[in-house]
Design a protein around this motif. Structure first.
Motif, PDB file in Angstrom:
ATOM      1  N   ALA A 128    -134.843  41.130  61.074  1.00 16.19           N
ATOM      2  CA  ALA A 128    -133.777  41.794  61.838  1.00 16.19           C
ATOM      3  C   ALA A 128    -132.610  42.160  60.929  1.00 16.19           C
ATOM      4  N   ALA A 129    -132.264  41.262  60.001  1.00 12.99           N
ATOM      5  CA  ALA A 129    -131.171  41.545  59.066  1.00 12.99           C
ATOM      6  C   ALA A 129    -131.526  42.717  58.156  1.00 12.99           C
ATOM      7  N   LEU A 130    -132.779  42.728  57.698  1.00 15.35           N
ATOM      8  CA  LEU A 130    -133.227  43.849  56.861  1.00 15.35           C
ATOM      9  C   LEU A 130    -133.240  45.150  57.647  1.00 15.35           C
ATOM     10  N   GLU A 131    -133.608  45.075  58.919  1.00 17.52           N
ATOM     11  CA  GLU A 131    -133.636  46.276  59.745  1.00 17.52           C
ATOM     12  C   GLU A 131    -132.220  46.822  59.945  1.00 17.52           C
ATOM     13  N   GLU A 132    -131.275  45.912  60.104  1.00 18.78           N
ATOM     14  CA  GLU A 132    -129.874  46.343  60.241  1.00 18.78           C
ATOM     15  C   GLU A 132    -129.411  47.034  58.965  1.00 18.78           C
ATOM     16  N   GLU A 133    -129.772  46.444  57.826  1.00 16.28           N
ATOM     17  CA  GLU A 133    -129.428  47.061  56.537  1.00 16.28           C
ATOM     18  C   GLU A 133    -130.119  48.414  56.393  1.00 16.28           C
ATOM     19  N   TYR A 134    -131.367  48.474  56.817  1.00 17.45           N
ATOM     20  CA  TYR A 134    -132.139  49.717  56.725  1.00 17.45           C
ATOM     21  C   TYR A 134    -131.486  50.830  57.545  1.00 17.45           C
ATOM     22  N   GLN A 135    -131.114  50.520  58.766  1.00 17.30           N
ATOM     23  CA  GLN A 135    -130.521  51.531  59.642  1.00 17.30           C
ATOM     24  C   GLN A 135    -129.196  52.035  59.088  1.00 17.30           C
ATOM     25  N   ALA A 136    -128.407  51.129  58.495  1.00 11.63           N
ATOM     26  CA  ALA A 136    -127.139  51.542  57.897  1.00 11.63           C
ATOM     27  C   ALA A 136    -127.381  52.478  56.717  1.00 11.63           C
ATOM     28  N   LYS A 137    -128.360  52.140  55.892  1.00  7.53           N
ATOM     29  CA  LYS A 137    -128.679  52.981  54.743  1.00  7.53           C
ATOM     30  C   LYS A 137    -129.318  54.298  55.187  1.00  7.53           C
ATOM     31  N   LEU A 138    -130.014  54.257  56.314  1.00  6.66           N
ATOM     32  CA  LEU A 138    -130.641  55.465  56.818  1.00  6.66           C
ATOM     33  C   LEU A 138    -129.581  56.470  57.257  1.00  6.66           C
ATOM     34  N   VAL A 139    -128.521  55.973  57.865  1.00  5.96           N
ATOM     35  CA  VAL A 139    -127.401  56.854  58.251  1.00  5.96           C
ATOM     36  C   VAL A 139    -126.802  57.498  56.999  1.00  5.96           C
ATOM     37  N   LYS A 140    -126.601  56.672  55.965  1.00  3.99           N
ATOM     38  CA  LYS A 140    -126.067  57.193  54.699  1.00  3.99           C
ATOM     39  C   LYS A 140    -127.032  58.214  54.102  1.00  3.99           C
ATOM     40  N   ARG A 141    -128.320  57.963  54.234  1.00  2.03           N
ATOM     41  CA  ARG A 141    -129.324  58.880  53.702  1.00  2.03           C
ATOM     42  C   ARG A 141    -129.239  60.224  54.396  1.00  2.03           C
ATOM     43  N   GLN A 142    -129.068  60.210  55.687  1.00  3.89           N
ATOM     44  CA  GLN A 142    -128.964  61.461  56.448  1.00  3.89           C
ATOM     45  C   GLN A 142    -127.729  62.260  56.022  1.00  3.89           C
ATOM     46  N   GLU A 143    -126.638  61.547  55.717  1.00  3.91           N
ATOM     47  CA  GLU A 143    -125.425  62.220  55.239  1.00  3.91           C
ATOM     48  C   GLU A 143    -125.679  62.860  53.876  1.00  3.91           C
ATOM     49  N   MET A 144    -126.368  62.116  52.998  1.00  2.00           N
ATOM     50  CA  MET A 144    -126.660  62.636  51.666  1.00  2.00           C
ATOM     51  C   MET A 144    -127.591  63.846  51.750  1.00  2.00           C
ATOM     52  N   ALA A 145    -128.566  63.783  52.624  1.00  5.64           N
ATOM     53  CA  ALA A 145    -129.537  64.864  52.746  1.00  5.64           C
ATOM     54  C   ALA A 145    -128.889  66.147  53.252  1.00  5.64           C
ATOM     55  N   GLY A 146    -127.782  66.009  53.967  1.00 13.30           N
ATOM     56  CA  GLY A 146    -127.127  67.184  54.521  1.00 13.30           C
ATOM     57  C   GLY A 146    -126.582  68.143  53.466  1.00 13.30           C
ATOM     58  N   SER A 147    -126.366  67.653  52.228  1.00 12.31           N
ATOM     59  CA  SER A 147    -125.828  68.501  51.163  1.00 12.31           C
ATOM     60  C   SER A 147    -126.915  69.200  50.359  1.00 12.31           C
ATOM     61  N   ILE A 148    -128.173  68.926  50.693  1.00  9.92           N
ATOM     62  CA  ILE A 148    -129.298  69.489  49.937  1.00  9.92           C
ATOM     63  C   ILE A 148    -129.933  70.622  50.733  1.00  9.92           C
ATOM     64  N   PRO A 149    -130.226  71.760  50.087  1.00  8.16           N
ATOM     65  CA  PRO A 149    -130.873  72.871  50.807  1.00  8.16           C
ATOM     66  C   PRO A 149    -132.119  72.400  51.558  1.00  8.16           C
ATOM     67  N   ALA A 150    -132.252  72.850  52.807  1.00 10.90           N
ATOM     68  CA  ALA A 150    -133.330  72.369  53.685  1.00 10.90           C
ATOM     69  C   ALA A 150    -134.716  72.616  53.098  1.00 10.90           C
ATOM     70  N   SER A 151    -134.907  73.790  52.500  1.00 16.84           N
ATOM     71  CA  SER A 151    -136.236  74.109  51.957  1.00 16.84           C
ATOM     72  C   SER A 151    -136.590  73.194  50.794  1.00 16.84           C
ATOM     73  N   LEU A 152    -135.621  72.887  49.951  1.00 17.77           N
ATOM     74  CA  LEU A 152    -135.842  71.996  48.815  1.00 17.77           C
ATOM     75  C   LEU A 152    -136.092  70.572  49.310  1.00 17.77           C
ATOM     76  N   LEU A 153    -135.364  70.174  50.338  1.00 17.69           N
ATOM     77  CA  LEU A 153    -135.534  68.830  50.901  1.00 17.69           C
ATOM     78  C   LEU A 153    -136.935  68.666  51.492  1.00 17.69           C
ATOM     79  N   ARG A 154    -137.392  69.682  52.215  1.00 15.09           N
ATOM     80  CA  ARG A 154    -138.729  69.614  52.803  1.00 15.09           C
ATOM     81  C   ARG A 154    -139.798  69.535  51.721  1.00 15.09           C
ATOM     82  N   GLU A 155    -139.630  70.312  50.659  1.00 15.47           N
ATOM     83  CA  GLU A 155    -140.605  70.296  49.565  1.00 15.47           C
ATOM     84  C   GLU A 155    -140.638  68.919  48.904  1.00 15.47           C
TER      85      GLU A 155
END
Length: 247
Positions: A156-183
């Protein structure tokens, strides 16, 4: 896309990949059970299986014993009836017939009794074994429950850490062109979690950091020029010229 944007997008993508790999590590940690829990589960499974086998054997013997016991009781009743009828018989012939009948019934009773005694002995032995294993199981259960609870908290603690990092990941991915991200994501799924690799120089040669293939000069030049996205001819990963060549 201008040159600096391609280089910058690949740099951001590489940073994102490091974040993705951290997410992968968290998931792996969630799936990796503590050795003491694995051992306790194995012990519990072995005890449960052994108990089930012993109980199944005990029930089979119990059914056999009950069947023999019923037959013995029926034979004893028939013998008693034959003895009573023998007493009431008036001829030697009838008495002889009853005597033979009583002897046959007695012989069968003795046979069944002889067969039944080992069954009772084995049932007693199995009952002791079952009792001992149930005691072991009762002693193991609290330990297993405690280990399971601790592991659940860890996951459960790891899952909480995972979800927090996943939110950060989504923020980081937002700055990358969608086509490049998909590739990148497509390659990463097919290539053990690595979708983008740096180019490293070793002994005067340009190598793919991920698969160590030597890159042809014209491929390395295209990577360094950053005018387009280039894939490794060996492993198909996206190639980035690395931070030391940015700027």
């Amino acid at each position: 896309m201008v040159n600096v944007n391609i280089a910058g997008a690949l740099a951001d993508l590489y940073t994102l990949q490091e974040h993705d790999q951290e997410l992968d590590r968290i998931k792996e940690q969630q799936e990796q059970l503590p050795p003491e829990l694995v051992e306790a589960r194995e012990k519990w499974a072995a005890l449960s299986e052994q108990l089930a086998q012993l109980k199944e054997r005990y029930l089979a013997l119990q059914r056999e014993y009950q069947q023999n016991d019923l037959e013995i009781k029926d034979l004893v009743a028939k013998r008693k009836q034959a003895e009573d009828e023998q007493l009431q018989s008036s001829s030697i012939r009838e008495q002889t017939q009853y005597e033979n009948r009583i002897q046959q019934l007695s012989t069968r009773i003795d046979e069944l009794t002889e067969l039944t005694m080992p069954i009772l002995e084995e049932m007693e032995r199995l009952a002791e074994q079952i009792k001992e294993l149930e005691l072991q199981a009762s002693e193991l259960k609290p330990e297993l429950d405690s280990l399971e609870a601790a592991n659940a908290e860890r996951v459960a603690a790891l899952e909480e850490e995972y979800q927090a990092k996943l939110v950060k990941r989504q923020e980081m991915a937002g700055s990358i062109p969608a086509s490049l991200l998909r590739e990148y994501e497509t390659i990463r799924r097919a290539r053990r979690g690595v979708g983008v690799a740096r180019v490293k120089v070793q002994g005067g040669f340009y190598l793919c950091e991920a698969c160590s293939v030597q890159l042809p000069t014209h491929v390395a030049q295209r990577v360094y020029q950053s005018q387009q996205v280039v894939r490794c001819p060996g492993c198909g990963r996206l190639l980035w010229r690395g931070p030391e060549n940015e700027g």
